[in-house]
Motif scaffolding. Sequence first.
Motif, mmCIF file in Angstrom:
data_model
loop_
_atom_site.group_PDB
_atom_site.id
_atom_site.type_symbol
_atom_site.label_atom_id
_atom_site.label_comp_id
_atom_site.label_asym_id
_atom_site.label_seq_id
_atom_site.Cartn_x
_atom_site.Cartn_y
_atom_site.Cartn_z
ATOM 1 N N ASN A 22 0.800 -1.221 0.000
ATOM 2 C CA ASN A 22 0.000 0.000 0.000
ATOM 3 C C ASN A 22 0.835 1.274 0.000
ATOM 4 N N THR A 151 -6.135 0.761 9.624
ATOM 5 C CA THR A 151 -7.179 0.363 8.675
ATOM 6 C C THR A 151 -6.599 -0.064 7.332
ATOM 7 N N THR A 152 -5.313 0.156 7.134
ATOM 8 C CA THR A 152 -4.623 -0.446 5.991
ATOM 9 C C THR A 152 -4.280 -1.898 6.299
ATOM 10 N N ARG A 155 -9.249 -4.917 8.475
ATOM 11 C CA ARG A 155 -10.573 -4.449 8.062
ATOM 12 C C ARG A 155 -11.397 -3.976 9.254
ATOM 13 N N GLU A 308 -9.971 -4.671 1.321
ATOM 14 C CA GLU A 308 -10.773 -3.463 1.472
ATOM 15 C C GLU A 308 -10.207 -2.584 2.569
ATOM 16 N N SER A 309 -10.439 -1.281 2.449
ATOM 17 C CA SER A 309 -10.055 -0.377 3.521
ATOM 18 C C SER A 309 -10.840 -0.739 4.774
#
Length: 320
Positions: A22, A151-152, A155, A308-309
């Motif tokens: 990310n 949050t990276t 989930r 997902e974030s």
Amino acid sequence: MKVGFIGLGNVGGKLAGSLLRNGYDLTVLDLNLEVAQPFIDKGAFWVDTPKAMAEAVDLIFTCLPSPAACSQVMEADDGVIAGLTTGKIWLEMSTTDESEVRRLAELVEATGASAMETPVSGGCHRAATGNISIFAGGDREAFVKVLPLLTTLGRRVLHTGPIGSASVLKVLTNYLATTNLCALAEALTVAKKAGMDLNTTYEAIRISSGNSFVHETESQVILNGSRDISFTMDLVVKDVGLFDALGKRLDVPLEISSLVLDIFKDGQKRYGARELSPNIIKRLEEACDIRVLAPGFPAEMVDDEPEESGAEIIAKGLCA
């Protein structure tokens, strides 16, 4: 933000991979340079000591196999604490004793840095995709600062309260998972001895009140025969031991945890400390002279949900 990650084992390596994937500026450190090399090849930086990492980054994660290992990394002359200064943040992702994480947090905060604990739950397959759950214990102000990063990595992120609270919940949930694993080993063995089709048995449990996360993951690798959930018996003994010690310290008359602990100590004695934890079923297979296997199950779990974030989870009855 420059991020450091110490401990690239089964879980740590996957979490560090999420950071790198990310786009985070990532520095890594592990006892084994060969384990770190794939991260370096993909753009991560390497340092030689935890102190050097603390000096080079803004935020440091530790994800280590035991409280003793974390203490060494943090408190050695060339450890993390020696390199911390005001404004930096340490996040402990290991499964550890709540009193030990509080003790280390006090040492960290004495340098002007902030301390948090952020153990994860949900299995290595979810750590690999950034879909794992994270318990975050520590000051709310520090939590808000690191929430975008958490949050990276995961989930579902739950702020559990002050330092120590996340460690209590982590050993509690690991204990529950282990107890469920022991019960499933017995249930699947009884089904086999009763002549039941084990594929049908798996589905019956899955769609019933007997279902659980452990069944939907570990029962599959048990039935495949690989028993590979990327978790070993010595880690189970450590985690259940932490829960058992906590309960006894609080004068709770525990009954089940000591039995579960004895089962895994026996498994460790029979098969070795690094034996995969789902192979605890071998004790029953050998006693009954059977193999609890079924076709069509995977050798390892893969998270098929898209990355997902994440988001903060608010406990029922509480306000953010």
